[in-house]
Write a protein that holds these residues in place. Sequence first.
Motif, PDB file in Angstrom:
ATOM      1  N   ASN A  61      54.957 -40.169  89.044  1.00  0.00           N
ATOM      2  CA  ASN A  61      53.826 -40.806  88.405  1.00  0.00           C
ATOM      3  C   ASN A  61      52.547 -40.016  88.716  1.00  0.00           C
ATOM      4  N   ALA A  62      52.060 -39.298  87.724  1.00  0.00           N
ATOM      5  CA  ALA A  62      50.869 -38.456  87.894  1.00  0.00           C
ATOM      6  C   ALA A  62      49.634 -39.296  88.202  1.00  0.00           C
ATOM      7  N   ARG A  63      49.505 -40.453  87.573  1.00  0.00           N
ATOM      8  CA  ARG A  63      48.342 -41.320  87.796  1.00  0.00           C
ATOM      9  C   ARG A  63      48.297 -41.805  89.240  1.00  0.00           C
ATOM     10  N   GLU A  64      49.449 -42.222  89.753  1.00  0.00           N
ATOM     11  CA  GLU A  64      49.515 -42.696  91.133  1.00  0.00           C
ATOM     12  C   GLU A  64      49.055 -41.604  92.103  1.00  0.00           C
ATOM     13  N   LEU A  65      49.513 -40.397  91.854  1.00  0.00           N
ATOM     14  CA  LEU A  65      49.122 -39.271  92.706  1.00  0.00           C
ATOM     15  C   LEU A  65      47.627 -38.972  92.572  1.00  0.00           C
ATOM     16  N   ALA A  66      47.116 -38.964  91.356  1.00  0.00           N
ATOM     17  CA  ALA A  66      45.688 -38.695  91.134  1.00  0.00           C
ATOM     18  C   ALA A  66      44.819 -39.771  91.783  1.00  0.00           C
ATOM     19  N   CYS A  67      45.256 -41.021  91.717  1.00  0.00           N
ATOM     20  CA  CYS A  67      44.476 -42.119  92.304  1.00  0.00           C
ATOM     21  C   CYS A  67      44.352 -41.977  93.820  1.00  0.00           C
ATOM     22  N   ARG A  68      45.331 -41.376  94.456  1.00  0.00           N
ATOM     23  CA  ARG A  68      45.251 -41.138  95.905  1.00  0.00           C
ATOM     24  C   ARG A  68      44.112 -40.179  96.254  1.00  0.00           C
ATOM     25  N   MET A  69      43.643 -39.447  95.246  1.00  0.00           N
ATOM     26  CA  MET A  69      42.563 -38.463  95.467  1.00  0.00           C
ATOM     27  C   MET A  69      41.351 -38.806  94.609  1.00  0.00           C
ATOM     28  N   ASP A  70      41.153 -40.111  94.350  1.00  0.00           N
ATOM     29  CA  ASP A  70      40.004 -40.621  93.593  1.00  0.00           C
ATOM     30  C   ASP A  70      39.966 -40.145  92.151  1.00  0.00           C
ATOM     31  N   GLY A  71      41.127 -39.908  91.583  1.00  0.00           N
ATOM     32  CA  GLY A  71      41.215 -39.524  90.178  1.00  0.00           C
ATOM     33  C   GLY A  71      41.836 -40.645  89.369  1.00  0.00           C
ATOM     34  N   GLY A  72      42.396 -40.296  88.232  1.00  0.00           N
ATOM     35  CA  GLY A  72      43.017 -41.302  87.380  1.00  0.00           C
ATOM     36  C   GLY A  72      43.696 -40.661  86.194  1.00  0.00           C
ATOM     37  N   GLY A  73      44.090 -41.507  85.267  1.00  0.00           N
ATOM     38  CA  GLY A  73      44.743 -41.013  84.061  1.00  0.00           C
ATOM     39  C   GLY A  73      45.883 -41.910  83.648  1.00  0.00           C
ATOM     40  N   HIS A  74      46.921 -41.302  83.140  1.00  0.00           N
ATOM     41  CA  HIS A  74      48.100 -41.999  82.648  1.00  0.00           C
ATOM     42  C   HIS A  74      49.283 -41.676  83.553  1.00  0.00           C
ATOM     43  N   ASP A  75      50.362 -42.423  83.401  1.00  0.00           N
ATOM     44  CA  ASP A  75      51.528 -42.232  84.263  1.00  0.00           C
ATOM     45  C   ASP A  75      52.058 -40.801  84.236  1.00  0.00           C
ATOM     46  N   LEU A  76      52.040 -40.169  83.070  1.00  0.00           N
ATOM     47  CA  LEU A  76      52.622 -38.829  82.939  1.00  0.00           C
ATOM     48  C   LEU A  76      51.596 -37.709  82.824  1.00  0.00           C
ATOM     49  N   ALA A  77      50.314 -38.063  82.729  1.00  0.00           N
ATOM     50  CA  ALA A  77      49.248 -37.055  82.629  1.00  0.00           C
ATOM     51  C   ALA A  77      47.993 -37.614  83.289  1.00  0.00           C
ATOM     52  N   ALA A  78      47.537 -36.944  84.346  1.00  0.00           N
ATOM     53  CA  ALA A  78      46.380 -37.437  85.086  1.00  0.00           C
ATOM     54  C   ALA A  78      45.652 -36.267  85.726  1.00  0.00           C
ATOM     55  N   GLY A  79      44.581 -36.577  86.436  1.00  0.00           N
ATOM     56  CA  GLY A  79      43.853 -35.522  87.104  1.00  0.00           C
ATOM     57  C   GLY A  79      42.801 -36.049  88.051  1.00  0.00           C
ATOM     58  N   CYS A  80      42.214 -35.115  88.772  1.00  0.00           N
ATOM     59  CA  CYS A  80      41.151 -35.442  89.720  1.00  0.00           C
ATOM     60  C   CYS A  80      40.395 -34.164  90.066  1.00  0.00           C
ATOM     61  N   HIS A  81      39.350 -34.314  90.850  1.00  0.00           N
ATOM     62  CA  HIS A  81      38.570 -33.184  91.354  1.00  0.00           C
ATOM     63  C   HIS A  81      38.459 -33.326  92.864  1.00  0.00           C
ATOM     64  N   LEU A  82      38.515 -32.221  93.571  1.00  0.00           N
ATOM     65  CA  LEU A  82      38.283 -32.211  95.006  1.00  0.00           C
ATOM     66  C   LEU A  82      37.139 -31.261  95.304  1.00  0.00           C
ATOM     67  N   VAL A  83      36.196 -31.726  96.099  1.00  0.00           N
ATOM     68  CA  VAL A  83      35.078 -30.877  96.514  1.00  0.00           C
ATOM     69  C   VAL A  83      35.464 -30.280  97.866  1.00  0.00           C
ATOM     70  N   LEU A  84      36.327 -29.284  97.791  1.00  0.00           N
ATOM     71  CA  LEU A  84      36.874 -28.592  98.954  1.00  0.00           C
ATOM     72  C   LEU A  84      37.080 -27.128  98.592  1.00  0.00           C
ATOM     73  N   PRO A  85      37.152 -26.254  99.590  1.00  0.00           N
ATOM     74  CA  PRO A  85      37.586 -24.888  99.295  1.00  0.00           C
ATOM     75  C   PRO A  85      39.033 -24.927  98.782  1.00  0.00           C
ATOM     76  N   MET A  86      39.421 -23.947  97.997  1.00  0.00           N
ATOM     77  CA  MET A  86      40.763 -23.928  97.406  1.00  0.00           C
ATOM     78  C   MET A  86      41.853 -24.110  98.458  1.00  0.00           C
ATOM     79  N   GLU A  87      41.764 -23.401  99.561  1.00  0.00           N
ATOM     80  CA  GLU A  87      42.810 -23.483 100.590  1.00  0.00           C
ATOM     81  C   GLU A  87      42.985 -24.913 101.098  1.00  0.00           C
ATOM     82  N   LYS A  88      41.900 -25.608 101.348  1.00  0.00           N
ATOM     83  CA  LYS A  88      41.955 -26.995 101.841  1.00  0.00           C
ATOM     84  C   LYS A  88      42.462 -27.937 100.751  1.00  0.00           C
ATOM     85  N   ALA A  89      42.048 -27.700  99.515  1.00  0.00           N
ATOM     86  CA  ALA A  89      42.516 -28.530  98.401  1.00  0.00           C
ATOM     87  C   ALA A  89      44.029 -28.387  98.231  1.00  0.00           C
TER      88      ALA A  89
END
Length: 108
Positions: A61-89
């Motif tokens: 579930n992409a949405r469930e995973l995105a929500c763990r990182m303050d994102g959102g979307g749909h079950d099969l397509a979701a997203g988020c943003h992290l304000v971190l350096p790439m390595e930490k993200a």
Amino acid sequence: GGKAALFWLTQQDFEKTQTSPEETDSLVNMLLRLVGVDIVALCTENKERIRINLRAHAPCNARELACRMDGGGHDLAAGCHLVLPMEKALEKLKIEMTTHVESLNSAY
């Protein structure tokens, strides 16, 4: 539960190829076609943050995973943003994806 795949493109990658993060929008869908992969993340580096696009096949579930990182979307397509350096993200995302897939695997 399947397997997870994690891909990334840095600001340097975009500069070398004279492209932009916006030109990668369909790439995440292509990556989900990899055999055996049920959830995929594509991280693209912008100047101030990392954009994470997630795609999944059920039962992942992409949405469930995105929500763990303050994102959102749909079950099969979701997203988020992290304000971190790439390595930490990437470290954070790897932990979250592993936890998600392992929780599904233990449910079966």
